[in-house]
Design an enzyme around this catalytic site. Structure first.
Site, PDB file in Angstrom:
ATOM      1  N   LYS A  89       0.802  -1.224   0.000  1.00 58.18           N
ATOM      2  CA  LYS A  89       0.000   0.000   0.000  1.00 58.18           C
ATOM      3  C   LYS A  89       0.833   1.271   0.000  1.00 58.18           C
ATOM      4  O   LYS A  89       0.428   2.286  -0.545  1.00 58.18           O
ATOM      5  CB  LYS A  89      -0.968  -0.013   1.185  1.00 58.18           C
ATOM      6  CG  LYS A  89      -2.123  -0.978   0.954  1.00 58.18           C
ATOM      7  CD  LYS A  89      -3.280  -0.696   1.875  1.00 58.18           C
ATOM      8  CE  LYS A  89      -4.491  -1.522   1.471  1.00 58.18           C
ATOM      9  NZ  LYS A  89      -4.294  -2.961   1.769  1.00 58.18           N
ATOM     10  N   GLU A 111      -9.789   7.190   3.738  1.00 57.24           N
ATOM     11  CA  GLU A 111     -10.719   6.281   4.396  1.00 57.24           C
ATOM     12  C   GLU A 111      -9.988   4.969   4.619  1.00 57.24           C
ATOM     13  O   GLU A 111      -9.047   4.640   3.887  1.00 57.24           O
ATOM     14  CB  GLU A 111     -11.966   6.050   3.541  1.00 57.24           C
ATOM     15  CG  GLU A 111     -11.841   4.952   2.484  1.00 57.24           C
ATOM     16  CD  GLU A 111     -10.821   5.222   1.396  1.00 57.24           C
ATOM     17  OE1 GLU A 111     -10.604   6.407   1.069  1.00 57.24           O
ATOM     18  OE2 GLU A 111     -10.215   4.259   0.883  1.00 57.24           O
ATOM     19  N   SER A 377       1.515  -9.867  -1.278  1.00 62.49           N
ATOM     20  CA  SER A 377       1.172  -8.466  -1.051  1.00 62.49           C
ATOM     21  C   SER A 377       1.523  -7.941   0.335  1.00 62.49           C
ATOM     22  O   SER A 377       1.768  -6.751   0.496  1.00 62.49           O
ATOM     23  CB  SER A 377      -0.317  -8.236  -1.326  1.00 62.49           C
ATOM     24  OG  SER A 377      -1.115  -9.095  -0.530  1.00 62.49           O
TER      25      SER A 377
END
Ligand SMILES: *Cc1c(COP(=O)(O)O)cnc(C)c1O
Length: 396
Positions: A89, A111, A377
């Site tokens: 991320k 968010e 990931s």
């Protein structure tokens, strides 16, 4: 590129920017500037420097020997779990915070559902000394206490969303309301390849560093810059989009997208959008989403918070509908078994999200001399409480 976004922000019939009129100036400012800013040499120099020295890129492409023996094919893991903050991320939040600075914004909003994107956003805000406000459903704040603590420690203000089901979609609504009310000084960092154009394309481009590195690493290790398969899990779809990006127009590379089946596709407790979704508009783009006959968004379910999303980004809707990517769905139990398997065979404890991709390895039909790259990931630290509850460490 056939699968690239078109000038109007569409991937085939999916995508676009379905936003309230009040939001139009913000989205338009971004649309007109994102490519120009992203490809300025000075921007690239700053971004690449931070990706290298702060995030820890390039991430290794690791040949997983024992896992390969088990599945009788050549498996490489792209180690996004080794990034700072533990997942892919930050590739995106780092890119977007630099963009926000170039646009002169002083206040960052985001968010978050499980808190992973909130932590990645709070991290880059601390790094850049910018104010950070993270909207999070009240229910999620209770469920994800360690990530809430991290965000606060990093200096972010965590604002509870107290309407509706008090989860991710309510937090998203609050963030959008904030952006409408603060159009001049505020930048909204979206955490996946979702939202109105240009977000899906912009986030894809920031994550595309994953497949860019893969090409060079495969060239060195295999003597060719492409694998036979790329496998990645899909929540909104950002890690998959980044891992697929440079191979989208290379049909010799099979793309495998893995969704969360939760308790099972037909259980009513699932997040397998490609199977259960229908066309509709969510968070500003036309895509596939899980909805009732009269268009109400269905609450998704997965043991893995990062895959617990009722839609997929418009690129993935297009890859699904065009048949360019193969979609698989994996249950909670299958993912948990894959966590144990990778831990025991390779000494790597994966995130629950990534474990869904691992669990699909026996379903893709790769041959012994074929090369599979699996995008790992994230790491499993954030999921330890779940692992402790679900596994009995008594030797079996
Ligand atoms: C958030 C997250 C995901 C899902 O998000 P995508 O946008 O689909 O990549 C997958 N894996 C990890 C480790 C995550 O934190």
């Amino acid at each position: 590129m056939k699968y690239a976004v078109d000038d109007n922000g569409f991937y085939g019939k999916f995508g676009g920017a379905y936003v309230p009129e009040m939001l139009y100036p913000n989205v338009e400012e971004l649309r007109q500037n994102y490519l120009k800013i992203m490809y300025e040499p000075a921007f690239q120099e700053e971004l690449q420097g931070l990706l290298k020295d702060y995030v820890g890129r390039p991430t290794p492409l690791y040949f997983a020997k024992r896992l390969s023996e088990k599945y009788n094919t050549k498996i490489y893991l792209k180690r996004e779990d080794l990034n700072h903050t533990g997942a892919h991320k930050i590739n995106n939040t780092m890119g977007q915070i630099l963009l926000a600075k170039r646009l002169g914004k002083k206040r960052i909003i985001a968010e978050t559902g499980a808190g992973q994107h909130g932590v990645a956003t709070a991290t880059v805000c601390a790094l850049m000394g910018l104010e950070c406000i993270v909207y999070m459903g009240e229910v999620d704040i209770e469920r994800q206490a360690p990530n809430v603590a991290r965000m606060k420690m990093l200096g972010a203000t965590v604002v509870p969303a107290i309407s509706g089901s008090r989860t991710l979609k309510d937090a998203t609504n609050e963030a959008i309301r904030d952006w409408i009310n603060n159009p001049e000084n505020t930048y909204y960092i979206i955490g996946s390849v979702v939202g109105p154009h240009p977000y899906p394309d912009m986030v894809t481009r920031f994550q595309a560093v994953i497949s860019e590195e893969m090409m060079a690493q495969l060239q060195e290790k295999e003597g060719r810059d492409y694998p036979d398969y790329v496998v990645a899990c899909v929540g909104g779809g950002s890690n998959a989009a980044g891992a697929f990006y440079h191979y989208l127009d290379r049909p010799e590379v099979k793309l495998v997208a893995v969704e969360a089946a939760g308790m099972g596709i037909d259980s009513g407790e699932s997040a397998a959008t490609s199977v259960l979704g229908k066309e509709g508009v969510i968070h500003g783009s036309r895509t596939l989403l899980m909805q009732t006959e009269d268009g109400q968004v269905v609450e998704p379910y997965s043991i893995s918070a990062g895959l617990d999303y009722p839609g997929v980004g418009p690129l993935h809707a297009h890859l699904h509908q065009s048949g360019r990517a193969i979609f698989k769905s994996i249950t909670d139990e299958e993912a948990l078994q894959a966590v144990l398997e990778l831990t025991k065979l390779e000494g790597i404890i994966p995130a629950l999200e990534s474990a869904h991709a691992l669990a699909a390895l026996d379903r893709i039909g790769a041959k012994p001399d074929e090369v599979v790259v699996l995008n790992l990931s994230g790491r499993g630290d954030k999921d330890l409480a779940t692992y402790l509850k679900r596994f009995h460490f008594d030797g079996e």
